[in-house]
Design a protein around this motif. Structure first.
Motif, short mmCIF file in Angstrom:
data_model
loop_
_atom_site.label_atom_id
_atom_site.label_comp_id
_atom_site.label_asym_id
_atom_site.label_seq_id
_atom_site.Cartn_x
_atom_site.Cartn_y
_atom_site.Cartn_z
N ARG A 1 38.91 26.02 46.84
CA ARG A 1 39.60 26.99 45.97
C ARG A 1 40.64 26.31 45.08
NH1 ARG A 1 38.25 32.10 47.07
NH2 ARG A 1 37.48 32.58 49.17
N ASP A 2 41.20 25.21 45.53
CA ASP A 2 42.22 24.52 44.74
C ASP A 2 41.64 23.96 43.44
OD1 ASP A 2 44.03 25.05 46.74
OD2 ASP A 2 43.87 23.07 47.66
N PHE A 3 40.32 23.91 43.34
CA PHE A 3 39.67 23.32 42.18
C PHE A 3 38.93 24.35 41.34
CE2 PHE A 3 40.26 20.20 45.46
CZ PHE A 3 40.78 19.11 44.76
N SER A 4 39.27 25.62 41.56
CA SER A 4 38.68 26.70 40.76
C SER A 4 39.22 26.63 39.33
CB SER A 4 39.00 28.05 41.39
OG SER A 4 38.55 29.10 40.57
N GLU A 5 38.44 27.12 38.40
CA GLU A 5 38.83 27.07 36.99
C GLU A 5 39.27 28.43 36.47
OE1 GLU A 5 35.37 25.37 35.13
OE2 GLU A 5 36.07 23.32 35.45
N ASN A 6 39.60 29.37 37.36
CA ASN A 6 40.08 30.68 36.90
C ASN A 6 41.36 31.04 37.64
OD1 ASN A 6 39.36 32.59 39.30
ND2 ASN A 6 37.49 31.38 38.95
N LYS A 7 42.13 31.95 37.08
CA LYS A 7 43.46 32.25 37.60
C LYS A 7 43.43 32.93 38.96
CE LYS A 7 43.83 36.66 35.06
NZ LYS A 7 44.63 37.42 34.07
N HIS A 8 42.30 33.51 39.32
CA HIS A 8 42.19 34.19 40.61
C HIS A 8 41.63 33.27 41.70
CE1 HIS A 8 43.16 37.95 38.63
NE2 HIS A 8 42.14 37.79 37.78
#
Length: 219
Positions: free
Chosen positions: A34-41
């Motif tokens: 999750r730390d590497f997600s590309e969206n604000k959520h």
């Protein structure tokens, strides 16, 4: 690489593996995808193309996580995806992996992982059995445990694992401890004899008999 690093860390800090980590014999790092997600959520999944139940883990967070892990490595670490589609984990595979300097394990979740990131960076898929779990964390922990216990210094002696089931294609011989008689059942006399040659022979023969009884297909 997981959505639940705390779950993995709780298991890894215990017992033999936990002590080996504290002694810095091995190093295991749990990375939150999750730390590497590309969206604000911090979303890591989306609906599957073509319909169907559940969600699919997206490419970008997984790819970004692996890129961050491997950026300082001289060469790409082997990436293993824990998947019910993979080849079944064996002792032979564990021995092979124990000889590597490092490897990375990807824990899937939901309905699985977008095939494109598997094709892009995954080197092999491994399963721990012909059944499906809710996520890849438990299989990953099984893999890590069976590999790490063969690293020099994790166990007190190589014989601790070379004499076990599956290491030489046979199952381990029966084991006994005190008392000598329990509920009318005696420890085999040969194990009390002190004759090391006879004990060794008994263990070898018993290993074969146990394998024939429990897993005859291994013979």
């Amino acid at each position: 690489m997981t959505l639940f690093p705390e779950m993995c860390n709780e298991v890894l800090k215990e017992s033999i593996i936990g002590r080996a980590i504290k002694k810095e014999i091995i190093q295991i790092d749990c990375h939150n995808i999750r730390d590497f997600s590309e969206n604000k959520h911090n979303r890591v999944d989306d609906y599957p193309y073509g319909g169907g139940k559940g969600m699919v883990m997206a490419c970008a967070p997984i790819y970004n996580c692996f890129s961050a892990i491997s950026k300082d490595c001289e060469s790409k670490p082997r990436l293993i995806y824990m998947s019910p589609k993979g080849k079944t984990l064996t002792q032979e595979k564990a021995i092979e992996l124990s000889k590597l300097d490092r490897f990375v394990v990807l824990c899937g979740h939901y309905e699985g992982v977008d095939q494109r990131v598997i094709d892009e960076i995954v080197d092999e898929e491994i399963s721990i059995g012909d059944y499906v779990l809710t996520g890849g964390e438990l299989p990953a922990l099984v893999l890590v445990d069976t590999v790490c216990r063969m690293i020099d210094g994790v166990l007190s002696d190589r014989e601790c694992f070379t004499q076990e089931s599956h290491f030489n294609q046979l199952l381990e011989h029966e084991q006994y401890t005190r008392p000598e008689i329990w509920n009318g059942r005696r420890v085999p006399d040969v194990l009390l004899s002190g004759n090391h040659a006879q004990i060794k022979k008994w263990k070898e023969n018993n290993s074969v008999e146990v394998t024939k009884k429990m897993r005859p297909e291994l013979i």
